[in-house]
Design an enzyme around this catalytic site. Structure first.
Site, PDB file in Angstrom:
ATOM      1  CB  SER A  90       0.967  -0.858  -7.810  1.00 56.27           C
ATOM      2  OG  SER A  90       0.827  -0.135  -9.003  1.00 56.27           O
ATOM      3  CE1 TYR A 137       0.263   3.556  -4.898  1.00 56.71           C
ATOM      4  CE2 TYR A 137       0.643   3.080  -7.228  1.00 56.71           C
ATOM      5  CZ  TYR A 137       0.014   2.788  -6.029  1.00 56.71           C
ATOM      6  OH  TYR A 137      -0.831   1.712  -5.952  1.00 56.71           O
ATOM      7  CE  LYS A 141       0.426   0.483  -2.653  1.00 54.72           C
ATOM      8  NZ  LYS A 141      -0.372  -0.159  -1.599  1.00 54.72           N
TER       9      LYS A 141
END
Ligand code: UDP
Length: 332
Positions: free
Chosen positions: A120, A144, A148
């Site tokens: 991402s 988050y 990743k």
């Protein structure tokens, strides 16, 4: 027991994963879907078998990859709400990082040859410049994004050691839906701008998070990529890995920044209805501008987004919800 698959899509019951399975199915490569159905929908799995499994169950995972003779993994399964990750970071490290470790253990045991990771633009945090190239230092500002980034590092170390070819694909804002209406963007809860703006033409109200950013119209700039173009990027990356092996790290976006206000005005245009909105404070964790430099994907994969202009994305999304009132040029 099947001998066909060879390809496995984790998270294939989710939004991007199901679009990937649809594209693989059209190419005559039906994929095995692994999904715990915590956020995905079994009804979206239509082009290959579904095994309901939590990726952290390593023993069952190894057995399943062996049973279906999986040699390629497209790994979409993850918790993917930036805001939720700030409220509940343990969930993100548990699901995303432990899920990835377990999956990599299983891939090593089952001798998987190709691995494609959904990463991402959230791994870049607030980049010093936009558009963002892959060489930009990664300083995520949410659990988050951090999860990743850890997955990227684990893949590099473990795939490198196991001799597995891999691609790390850093998505910008996936949006839209297949134009034929087979699938749509469905999240529960929904937090994304385009589906929420569409709902806000139907009685709901959209909070517009921040109008005082240092951007041309004061609202955030994002790089929207049509889900079909994003999936095409995966197919091209897979072809590349199958042909050359090695590894790839690529941004996948459109290369264009679009403001939140622009999105809202296009939603109004394609639906023929006003978006009911209220100005709300900035949302924590939102960078002002995030757009992709996609030069590398263009050069290495000849990646060329074809439906990622914002009008087409919004029109396809509106159509998938039965809200399209004007015909866009590409589907007329
Ligand atoms: N956004 C908004 N209202 C909403 C949802 C999103 O104003 O109800 C804004 C959000 O602050 C960001 C942009 O829309 O500037 C895109 O947000 P989204 O959640 O769709 O994707 P993200 O960029 O966070 O991955």
């Amino acid at each position: 027991m099947t001998s066909s698959a060879g390809i496995c899509v984790t998270g294939g019951a989710g939004y991007i994963g199901s679009h990937a399975c649809y594209a693989l199915g059209r190419e005559g490569r039906p994929a095995l879907v692994l999904d715990n159905l915590s956020t995905g929908f079994s009804g979206a799995v239509r082009w290959g078998p579904l095994v309901k499994i939590d990726l952290r169950d390593t023993a069952r995972l190894i057995e399943t990859l062996r049973q279906y003779r999986i040699k390629t993994i497209l790994h979409f399964a993850a918790s993917a709400y930036v805001g939720e990750s700030i409220q509940d970071p343990i969930k993100y490290y548990d699901n995303n990082v432990l899920g990835m470790i377990s999956l990599l253990k299983a891939c090593t045991a089952a001798k998987v040859q190709h691995f494609i990771l959904s990463s991402s633009c959230a791994t870049y945090g607030i980049p010093p410049n936009s558009p963002v190239a892959e060489t930009t230092p990664q300083h995520p500002i949410s659990p988050y994004g951090q999860s990743k980034l850890i997955c990227e590092a684990m893949l590099r170390d473990i795939a490198g050691q196991a001799g597995m070819a891999f691609a790390i694909l850093r998505y910008f804002n996936a949006a839209g839906a297949s134009p034929n209406g087979v699938l749509r963007e469905t999240h529960d809860p929904e937090t994304h701008l385009i589906p929420l703006a569409l709902r806000a033409t139907q009685g709901a109200q959209l909070p517009l998070f921040g109008t005082d950013y240092d951007t041309p119209d004061g609202t955030c700039l994002r790089d929207y990529i049509h889900v079909d173009d994003l999936v095409q990027g995966h197919l091209l990356a897979l072809q590349h890995l199958e042909k050359f092996g090695g590894d790839l790290t690529l941004n996948l976006g459109s290369g264009t920044g679009v403001s939140n206000k622009e999105v809202i005005s296009i939603v109004e245009e394609v639906t023929g209805a006003p978006v009911s909105l209220r100005i709300a404070p900035r949302r924590p964790g939102d960078p002002p501008a995030l757009t992709a430099d996609i030069t590398r994907a263009r050069q290495i994969l000849e990646f060329e987004p074809s439906r990622s202009d914002i009008y087409t994305i919004v029109a396809d999304a509106a159509r998938s919800f039965g809200l399209l009132k004007v015909q866009d040029a590409k589907s007329a």
